[in-house]
Design a protein around this motif. Structure first.
Motif, PDB file in Angstrom:
ATOM      1  N   UNK A 135       0.870  -1.181   0.000  1.00 42.75           N
ATOM      2  CA  UNK A 135       0.000   0.000   0.000  1.00 42.75           C
ATOM      3  C   UNK A 135       0.901   1.224   0.000  1.00 42.75           C
ATOM      4  N   UNK A 136       0.909   1.969  -1.092  1.00 45.60           N
ATOM      5  CA  UNK A 136       1.916   3.009  -1.295  1.00 45.60           C
ATOM      6  C   UNK A 136       2.027   3.992  -0.142  1.00 45.60           C
ATOM      7  N   UNK A 137       0.897   4.499   0.363  1.00 47.47           N
ATOM      8  CA  UNK A 137       0.973   5.606   1.317  1.00 47.47           C
ATOM      9  C   UNK A 137       1.529   5.219   2.679  1.00 47.47           C
ATOM     10  N   UNK A 138       1.722   3.929   2.920  1.00 47.77           N
ATOM     11  CA  UNK A 138       2.387   3.533   4.165  1.00 47.77           C
ATOM     12  C   UNK A 138       3.846   3.964   4.177  1.00 47.77           C
ATOM     13  N   UNK A 139       4.364   4.408   3.032  1.00 51.77           N
ATOM     14  CA  UNK A 139       5.732   4.940   2.979  1.00 51.77           C
ATOM     15  C   UNK A 139       5.877   6.169   3.870  1.00 51.77           C
ATOM     16  N   UNK A 140       4.767   6.809   4.191  1.00 53.81           N
ATOM     17  CA  UNK A 140       4.805   7.970   5.081  1.00 53.81           C
ATOM     18  C   UNK A 140       5.377   7.654   6.458  1.00 53.81           C
ATOM     19  N   UNK A 141       5.328   6.390   6.855  1.00 56.95           N
ATOM     20  CA  UNK A 141       5.838   6.009   8.176  1.00 56.95           C
ATOM     21  C   UNK A 141       7.367   6.003   8.234  1.00 56.95           C
ATOM     22  N   UNK A 142       8.032   6.292   7.101  1.00 59.45           N
ATOM     23  CA  UNK A 142       9.484   6.456   7.133  1.00 59.45           C
ATOM     24  C   UNK A 142       9.840   7.646   8.028  1.00 59.45           C
ATOM     25  N   UNK A 143       8.889   8.556   8.206  1.00 56.14           N
ATOM     26  CA  UNK A 143       9.082   9.692   9.114  1.00 56.14           C
ATOM     27  C   UNK A 143       9.389   9.199  10.528  1.00 56.14           C
ATOM     28  N   UNK A 144       8.742   8.105  10.934  1.00 59.73           N
ATOM     29  CA  UNK A 144       8.949   7.570  12.277  1.00 59.73           C
ATOM     30  C   UNK A 144      10.381   7.078  12.445  1.00 59.73           C
ATOM     31  N   UNK A 145      10.974   6.553  11.387  1.00 57.76           N
ATOM     32  CA  UNK A 145      12.379   6.115  11.452  1.00 57.76           C
ATOM     33  C   UNK A 145      13.274   7.312  11.742  1.00 57.76           C
TER      34      UNK A 145
END
Length: 306
Positions: A135-145
């Motif tokens: 699911x493409x928009x889960x890439x937003x969680x790279x912010x948490x890294x």
């Protein structure tokens, strides 16, 4: 009786919770009127395995990092928050994406002990990258890294580069896969999805009800969590800030995803379940505590069946 049951963390608790999940998961599929064929059965089993694994990892995160007391309150809330979103249960890709996001979150929280920092940052980045393939928009969680690096290991500049490298690795491997099977490149332009602030996809009875319940829970749990935040042990506060950040990122993604049908709200479930456990751990008295648990157990049936 229910409050006593969920206040323990024994194998029988997890078995019963898994059975409860299976019943609601099956009802969600039945309500969708799927045709029984090989591919549907495969998606059904694969999705449920991902769903149960996510539940177990959520419990592992909370217990290992002392985010909650030793109980099954968090996973009960997690199951409640996911089962009121019927569309998420019937989307194997969303369940798989959420699983890898939670795995990435586990690696980020592990940065606290200061061991194998670079490998854990890379592991978290790879998990987020794989989640974005489902699911493409889960890439937003790279912010948490990046938040994890900021809280735990900000001084080494190499750490800030590793998440980008992790995403590039996923992209390269994806290209190898598509070249092997389809003799074509994995084009970034086709991978990236547009942003949309349209909420027309929520304009149906079950969607409105699910969003209403989720909104009330978010506002209520988050308010109590903020009130209790200063009383939390100092050593756990970086973890708690990351959980809050995860919830805020999940809410932001819900606002911008182009195709909205409530399934994208599954990313809210994990952080909100951890935050909501603070409320369940408060001393309300036996009677009110029992009412809380019965509401959380029975409300998903009302949404799925009526």
């Amino acid at each position: 009786m229910l409050s006593n049951f969920f206040s323990k963390s024994k194998p029988i608790n997890f078995i019963i919770v898994a059975l409860y999940m299976f019943v609601l998961y099956t009802i969600a599929y039945y309500k969708k009127s799927f045709t029984l064929d090989y591919s549907t059965l495969l998606m059904f089993l694969g999705g449920f395995i991902a769903y149960v694994l996510t539940m177990l990892i959520v419990n592992l995160i909370t217990q290992k990092n002392d985010l909650t007391q030793k109980s099954t309150n968090t996973i009960m809330l997690f199951v409640f928050l996911t089962t009121i979103l019927a569309n998420s249960l019937t989307s194997a890709t969303m369940l798989l994406s959420n699983l890898f996001v939670i795995l990435g979150m586990r690696s980020v929280l592990s940065l606290r002990n200061g061991k194998y920092v670079k490998s854990r940052i890379l592991d978290a980045s790879l998990c987020i990258g794989v989640a974005s393939l489902a699911y493409f928009w889960s890439i937003g969680f790279i912010v948490i890294v990046f938040f994890g690096i900021f809280y735990f290991e900000p001084k080494n500049y190499r750490n800030w580069i590793i998440p980008i490298i992790g995403l590039l690795i996923v992209y390269i491997i994806s290209n190898c896969f598509t070249l092997l099977l389809y003799d074509s490149f994995f084009v970034i332009a086709e991978y990236i999805e547009p942003i949309s602030f349209s909420f027309e996809g929520y304009a149906y009875k079950e969607g409105v009800f699910s969003i209403g319940v989720l909104t009330i829970c978010t506002l209520f749990f988050f308010t109590i969590y903020l009130i209790k935040f200063n009383r939390k042990p100092t050593k756990s506060k970086p973890f708690l800030k990351l959980i809050i950040s995860q919830l805020l990122v999940a809410l932001a993604l819900v606002m911008i995803v182009p195709e909205k049908d409530t399934s994208e709200m599954i990313f809210i479930a994990c952080p909100l379940a951890i935050i909501g456990t603070t409320y369940l751990e408060m001393d309300h008295g036996k009677f009110l505590q029992e009412i809380n648990f019965w509401v959380f157990l029975l409300l998903p049936f009302m949404i799925l069946l009526f």
